[in-house]
Write a protein that holds these residues in place. Sequence first.
Motif, PDB file in Angstrom:
ATOM      1  N   ARG A 169       0.321  -2.045   3.460  1.00 52.96           N
ATOM      2  CA  ARG A 169       0.298  -3.177   2.533  1.00 52.96           C
ATOM      3  C   ARG A 169      -0.927  -3.049   1.634  1.00 52.96           C
ATOM      4  O   ARG A 169      -1.810  -2.223   1.877  1.00 52.96           O
ATOM      5  CB  ARG A 169       0.227  -4.494   3.307  1.00 52.96           C
ATOM      6  N   ARG A 170      -0.961  -3.902   0.614  1.00 51.68           N
ATOM      7  CA  ARG A 170      -2.139  -3.933  -0.253  1.00 51.68           C
ATOM      8  C   ARG A 170      -3.331  -4.500   0.505  1.00 51.68           C
ATOM      9  O   ARG A 170      -3.178  -5.412   1.314  1.00 51.68           O
ATOM     10  CB  ARG A 170      -1.863  -4.801  -1.480  1.00 51.68           C
ATOM     11  N   ALA A 171      -4.514  -3.959   0.226  1.00 55.74           N
ATOM     12  CA  ALA A 171      -5.737  -4.470   0.858  1.00 55.74           C
ATOM     13  C   ALA A 171      -6.108  -5.826   0.275  1.00 55.74           C
ATOM     14  O   ALA A 171      -5.823  -6.118  -0.890  1.00 55.74           O
ATOM     15  CB  ALA A 171      -6.875  -3.487   0.630  1.00 55.74           C
TER      16      ALA A 171
ATOM     17  N   GLY B 244      -6.178  -0.193 -10.491  1.00 53.24           N
ATOM     18  CA  GLY B 244      -5.770   0.761  -9.475  1.00 53.24           C
ATOM     19  C   GLY B 244      -5.129   0.042  -8.313  1.00 53.24           C
ATOM     20  O   GLY B 244      -4.677  -1.097  -8.445  1.00 53.24           O
ATOM     21  N   VAL B 245      -5.095   0.704  -7.185  1.00 50.86           N
ATOM     22  CA  VAL B 245      -4.467   0.121  -6.003  1.00 50.86           C
ATOM     23  C   VAL B 245      -5.255   0.536  -4.759  1.00 50.86           C
ATOM     24  O   VAL B 245      -5.727   1.666  -4.668  1.00 50.86           O
ATOM     25  CB  VAL B 245      -2.977   0.530  -5.905  1.00 50.86           C
ATOM     26  N   VAL B 246      -5.432  -0.421  -3.848  1.00 48.50           N
ATOM     27  CA  VAL B 246      -6.028  -0.139  -2.546  1.00 48.50           C
ATOM     28  C   VAL B 246      -4.995  -0.513  -1.496  1.00 48.50           C
ATOM     29  O   VAL B 246      -4.562  -1.679  -1.439  1.00 48.50           O
ATOM     30  CB  VAL B 246      -7.322  -0.944  -2.311  1.00 48.50           C
ATOM     31  N   LEU B 247      -4.550   0.456  -0.721  1.00 49.73           N
ATOM     32  CA  LEU B 247      -3.574   0.201   0.345  1.00 49.73           C
ATOM     33  C   LEU B 247      -4.233   0.396   1.702  1.00 49.73           C
ATOM     34  O   LEU B 247      -5.128   1.235   1.846  1.00 49.73           O
ATOM     35  CB  LEU B 247      -2.371   1.138   0.241  1.00 49.73           C
ATOM     36  N   VAL B 248      -3.768  -0.372   2.680  1.00 50.71           N
ATOM     37  CA  VAL B 248      -4.213  -0.165   4.059  1.00 50.71           C
ATOM     38  C   VAL B 248      -2.998   0.072   4.946  1.00 50.71           C
ATOM     39  O   VAL B 248      -1.906  -0.454   4.690  1.00 50.71           O
ATOM     40  CB  VAL B 248      -5.028  -1.369   4.617  1.00 50.71           C
ATOM     41  N   ALA B 249      -3.211   0.864   5.988  1.00 51.56           N
ATOM     42  CA  ALA B 249      -2.209   1.003   7.055  1.00 51.56           C
ATOM     43  C   ALA B 249      -2.687   0.133   8.211  1.00 51.56           C
ATOM     44  O   ALA B 249      -3.892   0.002   8.443  1.00 51.56           O
ATOM     45  CB  ALA B 249      -2.104   2.461   7.496  1.00 51.56           C
ATOM     46  N   TYR B 250      -1.747  -0.482   8.891  1.00 51.64           N
ATOM     47  CA  TYR B 250      -2.121  -1.353  10.006  1.00 51.64           C
ATOM     48  C   TYR B 250      -1.072  -1.236  11.105  1.00 51.64           C
ATOM     49  O   TYR B 250       0.097  -0.922  10.854  1.00 51.64           O
ATOM     50  CB  TYR B 250      -2.241  -2.814   9.540  1.00 51.64           C
ATOM     51  N   ARG B 251      -1.514  -1.476  12.317  1.00 51.68           N
ATOM     52  CA  ARG B 251      -0.616  -1.432  13.476  1.00 51.68           C
ATOM     53  C   ARG B 251       0.057  -2.791  13.610  1.00 51.68           C
ATOM     54  O   ARG B 251      -0.624  -3.817  13.632  1.00 51.68           O
ATOM     55  CB  ARG B 251      -1.422  -1.115  14.727  1.00 51.68           C
ATOM     56  N   GLN B 252       1.357  -2.777  13.682  1.00 53.70           N
ATOM     57  CA  GLN B 252       2.086  -4.038  13.759  1.00 53.70           C
ATOM     58  C   GLN B 252       2.240  -4.477  15.206  1.00 53.70           C
ATOM     59  O   GLN B 252       3.023  -3.904  15.962  1.00 53.70           O
ATOM     60  CB  GLN B 252       3.459  -3.875  13.119  1.00 53.70           C
ATOM     61  N   VAL B 253       1.468  -5.475  15.581  1.00 48.68           N
ATOM     62  CA  VAL B 253       1.527  -6.026  16.934  1.00 48.68           C
ATOM     63  C   VAL B 253       1.868  -7.509  16.800  1.00 48.68           C
ATOM     64  O   VAL B 253       1.183  -8.229  16.073  1.00 48.68           O
ATOM     65  CB  VAL B 253       0.166  -5.873  17.656  1.00 48.68           C
ATOM     66  N   PRO B 254       2.929  -7.991  17.476  1.00 47.97           N
ATOM     67  CA  PRO B 254       3.313  -9.394  17.346  1.00 47.97           C
ATOM     68  C   PRO B 254       2.151 -10.330  17.676  1.00 47.97           C
ATOM     69  O   PRO B 254       1.426 -10.107  18.653  1.00 47.97           O
ATOM     70  CB  PRO B 254       4.448  -9.550  18.368  1.00 47.97           C
TER      71      PRO B 254
ATOM     72  N   MET C  69       6.071  -2.165  -6.263  1.00 50.07           N
ATOM     73  CA  MET C  69       4.812  -2.627  -5.689  1.00 50.07           C
ATOM     74  C   MET C  69       5.000  -3.061  -4.229  1.00 50.07           C
ATOM     75  O   MET C  69       6.007  -3.662  -3.890  1.00 50.07           O
ATOM     76  CB  MET C  69       4.302  -3.846  -6.467  1.00 50.07           C
ATOM     77  N   LEU C  70       4.004  -2.764  -3.417  1.00 57.54           N
ATOM     78  CA  LEU C  70       4.072  -3.160  -2.016  1.00 57.54           C
ATOM     79  C   LEU C  70       3.466  -4.535  -1.823  1.00 57.54           C
ATOM     80  O   LEU C  70       2.488  -4.887  -2.457  1.00 57.54           O
ATOM     81  CB  LEU C  70       3.272  -2.185  -1.178  1.00 57.54           C
ATOM     82  N   HIS C  71       4.027  -5.308  -0.965  1.00 59.48           N
ATOM     83  CA  HIS C  71       3.478  -6.608  -0.617  1.00 59.48           C
ATOM     84  C   HIS C  71       3.455  -6.738   0.897  1.00 59.48           C
ATOM     85  O   HIS C  71       4.095  -5.983   1.614  1.00 59.48           O
ATOM     86  CB  HIS C  71       4.336  -7.727  -1.220  1.00 59.48           C
ATOM     87  N   GLU C  72       2.719  -7.730   1.378  1.00 57.70           N
ATOM     88  CA  GLU C  72       2.639  -7.978   2.819  1.00 57.70           C
ATOM     89  C   GLU C  72       4.025  -8.119   3.430  1.00 57.70           C
ATOM     90  O   GLU C  72       4.266  -7.728   4.562  1.00 57.70           O
ATOM     91  CB  GLU C  72       1.824  -9.256   3.051  1.00 57.70           C
ATOM     92  N   SER C  73       4.980  -8.644   2.642  1.00 58.03           N
ATOM     93  CA  SER C  73       6.294  -8.953   3.190  1.00 58.03           C
ATOM     94  C   SER C  73       7.210  -7.735   3.308  1.00 58.03           C
ATOM     95  O   SER C  73       8.275  -7.833   3.879  1.00 58.03           O
ATOM     96  CB  SER C  73       6.980  -9.989   2.312  1.00 58.03           C
ATOM     97  N   ASP C  74       6.816  -6.587   2.746  1.00 61.32           N
ATOM     98  CA  ASP C  74       7.706  -5.447   2.883  1.00 61.32           C
ATOM     99  C   ASP C  74       6.954  -4.231   3.411  1.00 61.32           C
ATOM    100  O   ASP C  74       6.735  -3.256   2.725  1.00 61.32           O
ATOM    101  CB  ASP C  74       8.431  -5.116   1.577  1.00 61.32           C
ATOM    102  N   PRO C  75       6.553  -4.303   4.693  1.00 59.53           N
ATOM    103  CA  PRO C  75       5.820  -3.202   5.285  1.00 59.53           C
ATOM    104  C   PRO C  75       6.675  -1.941   5.398  1.00 59.53           C
ATOM    105  O   PRO C  75       7.882  -2.002   5.494  1.00 59.53           O
ATOM    106  CB  PRO C  75       5.458  -3.730   6.677  1.00 59.53           C
ATOM    107  N   VAL C  76       6.010  -0.802   5.383  1.00 58.86           N
ATOM    108  CA  VAL C  76       6.688   0.476   5.543  1.00 58.86           C
ATOM    109  C   VAL C  76       6.410   0.962   6.953  1.00 58.86           C
ATOM    110  O   VAL C  76       5.269   1.062   7.358  1.00 58.86           O
ATOM    111  CB  VAL C  76       6.126   1.489   4.521  1.00 58.86           C
ATOM    112  N   HIS C  77       7.456   1.257   7.701  1.00 61.61           N
ATOM    113  CA  HIS C  77       7.247   1.706   9.077  1.00 61.61           C
ATOM    114  C   HIS C  77       6.970   3.192   9.094  1.00 61.61           C
ATOM    115  O   HIS C  77       7.612   3.961   8.406  1.00 61.61           O
ATOM    116  CB  HIS C  77       8.478   1.368   9.918  1.00 61.61           C
TER     117      HIS C  77
END
Length: 169
Positions: A18-20, A55-65, A1-9
């Motif tokens: 991450r999960r929505a 089910g699962v809802v995933l989002v992609a997001y741009r990682q900006v500090p 399972m994906l969590h906020e703490s383990d983003p995929v680059h």
Amino acid sequence: MLHESDPVHCDATRIGIRRAETADIPALLAIEERSFATDRMTERNFRYAIRKAKGVVLVAYRQVPNVQSMAIAYGVVGFHAGTPFARLTSFAVAPGNRGRGVGHRLLAELEKAAADHGCRGMRLEVRANNAAAIGLYTTAGYRRFAVYSDYYEDGMAALRLEKILVCDG
Ligand SMILES: CC(C)(COP(=O)(O)OP(=O)(O)OC[C@H]1O[C@@H](n2cnc3c(N)ncnc32)[C@H](O)[C@@H]1OP(=O)(O)O)[C@@H](O)C(=O)NCCC(=O)NCCS
């Protein structure tokens, strides 16, 4: 399972997946509005998919500090009793972020989530004239197994595509 703490680059522009959360819904609605002329997901649809649906809802997001991780793409997958197939019910990348591999990467993560859930395959419907999406799914290994005529609100036919998922275990 994906969590906020383990983003995929995803690529050089540092895309995480991450999960929505319900806080993503305004961004998801904005993507939806710019991506589909008909058959759009509503706020209620997103809320249900994120909070209640199997089910699962995933989002992609741009990682900006130091900047909140705003969604630039999303995918909704449903799991259903009585079928080994997960169903990709909605999928879109915000217009300014297309053509950079975000869709391909997000789809792969949705497939992984479905396989982790025990699903043997993924199925979806796509508008018969949606060349970009058909290109994405074909590149990712989907094949057509049926056609629904007059499927969408405007009468357009849907291609039904499926892919058998490979399990690690
Ligand atoms: C379809 C969509 C999700 C693709 O996302 P994307 O991030 O632009 O796709 P990617 O950059 O990951 O491209 C992956 C592959 O898809 C195919 N593809 C992407 N855009 C394409 C286009 N305009 N025409 C043809 N093929 C295309 C290519 O095979 C591409 O691989 P390549 O770059 O190695 O050639 C995006 O165009 C979108 O959101 N469209 C509007 C919403 C939609 O149609 N959703 C699907 C509903 S079923």
